[in-house]
Design a protein around this motif. Structure first.
Motif, PDB file in Angstrom:
ATOM      1  N   LEU A   1       0.859  -1.153   0.000  1.00 29.82           N
ATOM      2  CA  LEU A   1       0.000   0.000   0.000  1.00 29.82           C
ATOM      3  C   LEU A   1       0.911   1.222   0.000  1.00 29.82           C
ATOM      4  O   LEU A   1       1.613   1.428   0.986  1.00 29.82           O
ATOM      5  CB  LEU A   1      -0.908  -0.032   1.236  1.00 29.82           C
ATOM      6  CG  LEU A   1      -1.957   1.056   1.278  1.00 29.82           C
ATOM      7  CD1 LEU A   1      -3.328   0.451   1.425  1.00 29.82           C
ATOM      8  CD2 LEU A   1      -1.668   2.003   2.381  1.00 29.82           C
ATOM      9  N   ASN A   2       0.921   1.930  -1.120  1.00 25.40           N
ATOM     10  CA  ASN A   2       1.830   3.068  -1.276  1.00 25.40           C
ATOM     11  C   ASN A   2       3.263   2.676  -0.903  1.00 25.40           C
ATOM     12  O   ASN A   2       3.994   3.450  -0.311  1.00 25.40           O
ATOM     13  CB  ASN A   2       1.365   4.282  -0.465  1.00 25.40           C
ATOM     14  CG  ASN A   2       0.097   4.899  -1.010  1.00 25.40           C
ATOM     15  OD1 ASN A   2      -0.394   4.498  -2.056  1.00 25.40           O
ATOM     16  ND2 ASN A   2      -0.458   5.861  -0.301  1.00 25.40           N
ATOM     17  N   GLY A   3       3.616   1.426  -1.208  1.00 24.26           N
ATOM     18  CA  GLY A   3       4.972   0.952  -0.968  1.00 24.26           C
ATOM     19  C   GLY A   3       5.205   0.321   0.391  1.00 24.26           C
ATOM     20  O   GLY A   3       6.314  -0.099   0.687  1.00 24.26           O
ATOM     21  N   VAL A  15      -4.180   6.392  -2.768  1.00 21.78           N
ATOM     22  CA  VAL A  15      -3.870   5.109  -2.154  1.00 21.78           C
ATOM     23  C   VAL A  15      -3.678   4.119  -3.298  1.00 21.78           C
ATOM     24  O   VAL A  15      -4.574   3.940  -4.121  1.00 21.78           O
ATOM     25  CB  VAL A  15      -5.005   4.638  -1.214  1.00 21.78           C
ATOM     26  CG1 VAL A  15      -4.721   3.239  -0.686  1.00 21.78           C
ATOM     27  CG2 VAL A  15      -5.206   5.629  -0.080  1.00 21.78           C
ATOM     28  N   ALA A  16      -2.497   3.504  -3.375  1.00 22.24           N
ATOM     29  CA  ALA A  16      -2.191   2.572  -4.456  1.00 22.24           C
ATOM     30  C   ALA A  16      -1.780   1.227  -3.870  1.00 22.24           C
ATOM     31  O   ALA A  16      -1.044   1.167  -2.882  1.00 22.24           O
ATOM     32  CB  ALA A  16      -1.064   3.119  -5.332  1.00 22.24           C
ATOM     33  N   VAL A  17      -2.290   0.170  -4.484  1.00 23.30           N
ATOM     34  CA  VAL A  17      -1.986  -1.190  -4.036  1.00 23.30           C
ATOM     35  C   VAL A  17      -1.570  -2.006  -5.251  1.00 23.30           C
ATOM     36  O   VAL A  17      -2.254  -2.000  -6.276  1.00 23.30           O
ATOM     37  CB  VAL A  17      -3.221  -1.845  -3.368  1.00 23.30           C
ATOM     38  CG1 VAL A  17      -2.918  -3.270  -2.962  1.00 23.30           C
ATOM     39  CG2 VAL A  17      -3.691  -1.030  -2.181  1.00 23.30           C
ATOM     40  N   ASP A  18      -0.452  -2.696  -5.123  1.00 20.49           N
ATOM     41  CA  ASP A  18       0.014  -3.638  -6.138  1.00 20.49           C
ATOM     42  C   ASP A  18       0.112  -5.000  -5.472  1.00 20.49           C
ATOM     43  O   ASP A  18       0.679  -5.118  -4.382  1.00 20.49           O
ATOM     44  CB  ASP A  18       1.390  -3.243  -6.681  1.00 20.49           C
ATOM     45  CG  ASP A  18       1.359  -1.913  -7.406  1.00 20.49           C
ATOM     46  OD1 ASP A  18       0.453  -1.704  -8.221  1.00 20.49           O
ATOM     47  OD2 ASP A  18       2.243  -1.083  -7.136  1.00 20.49           O
ATOM     48  N   VAL A  61      -0.567  -9.825 -11.931  1.00 23.36           N
ATOM     49  CA  VAL A  61      -0.299  -8.651 -11.102  1.00 23.36           C
ATOM     50  C   VAL A  61      -1.501  -7.732 -11.196  1.00 23.36           C
ATOM     51  O   VAL A  61      -1.939  -7.382 -12.290  1.00 23.36           O
ATOM     52  CB  VAL A  61       0.981  -7.924 -11.565  1.00 23.36           C
ATOM     53  CG1 VAL A  61       1.211  -6.664 -10.737  1.00 23.36           C
ATOM     54  CG2 VAL A  61       2.179  -8.845 -11.471  1.00 23.36           C
ATOM     55  N   VAL A  62      -2.037  -7.367 -10.057  1.00 22.68           N
ATOM     56  CA  VAL A  62      -3.183  -6.466  -9.997  1.00 22.68           C
ATOM     57  C   VAL A  62      -2.702  -5.156  -9.377  1.00 22.68           C
ATOM     58  O   VAL A  62      -2.139  -5.149  -8.284  1.00 22.68           O
ATOM     59  CB  VAL A  62      -4.333  -7.055  -9.144  1.00 22.68           C
ATOM     60  CG1 VAL A  62      -5.494  -6.081  -9.052  1.00 22.68           C
ATOM     61  CG2 VAL A  62      -4.783  -8.402  -9.700  1.00 22.68           C
ATOM     62  N   SER A  63      -2.893  -4.064 -10.093  1.00 23.71           N
ATOM     63  CA  SER A  63      -2.554  -2.727  -9.596  1.00 23.71           C
ATOM     64  C   SER A  63      -3.825  -1.912  -9.536  1.00 23.71           C
ATOM     65  O   SER A  63      -4.586  -1.879 -10.505  1.00 23.71           O
ATOM     66  CB  SER A  63      -1.540  -2.050 -10.523  1.00 23.71           C
ATOM     67  OG  SER A  63      -0.344  -2.775 -10.566  1.00 23.71           O
TER      68      SER A  63
END
Length: 126
Positions: A1-3, A15-18, A61-63
């Motif tokens: 989550l954001n790294g 808010v970014a999730v990979d 991979v889901v981003s």
């Protein structure tokens, strides 16, 4: 989550999730369900993400990313891998909860009340 596993953002912050998801051929209709939960575990919002066609295997991979347009507080991410036929009952294959969280640290009561902003047109006349 954001790294990382937790981040603090302002109202509207990104808010970014990979994540990597491993699929096996026995999954007929793999779907990733991603939920945003409040501190009481109440589902606030979420998305259903179709992953691949039936019977495929391998890693995907889901981003995903969204703006945290929520009231001040801590929120948790829950991810569930499900096998969900089009007209059937979803079977939960794997679940991850309590691992990723974010906090909105800006009070937004002057913009809206409740947990999230609901865009609306308001006119006051005399």
């Amino acid at each position: 989550l954001n790294g990382g596993r937790h981040d603090v953002v302002r109202f509207g912050g990104r808010v970014a999730v990979d994540m990597k998801v491993r699929l096996v051929p026995s999954l007929g209709h793999p779907m990733l369900v991603v939920d945003v939960l409040d501190t009481k575990g109440l589902q606030i919002s979420g998305r259903r993400v179709p992953l691949r066609r039936a019977g495929q295997e391998g890693e995907v991979v889901v981003s995903m990313a969204f703006e945290a347009r929520l009231q001040r507080g801590v929120y948790w991410m829950r991810m569930r891998l499900v096998d969900e036929p089009p007209q059937g009952h979803a079977e939960i294959v794997a679940r991850q909860q309590g691992w990723l969280s974010f906090e909105v640290d800006e009070d937004s009561r002057d913009r809206f009340v409740g947990l999230f902003e609901l865009p609306m047109d308001i006119q006051v006349s005399s």
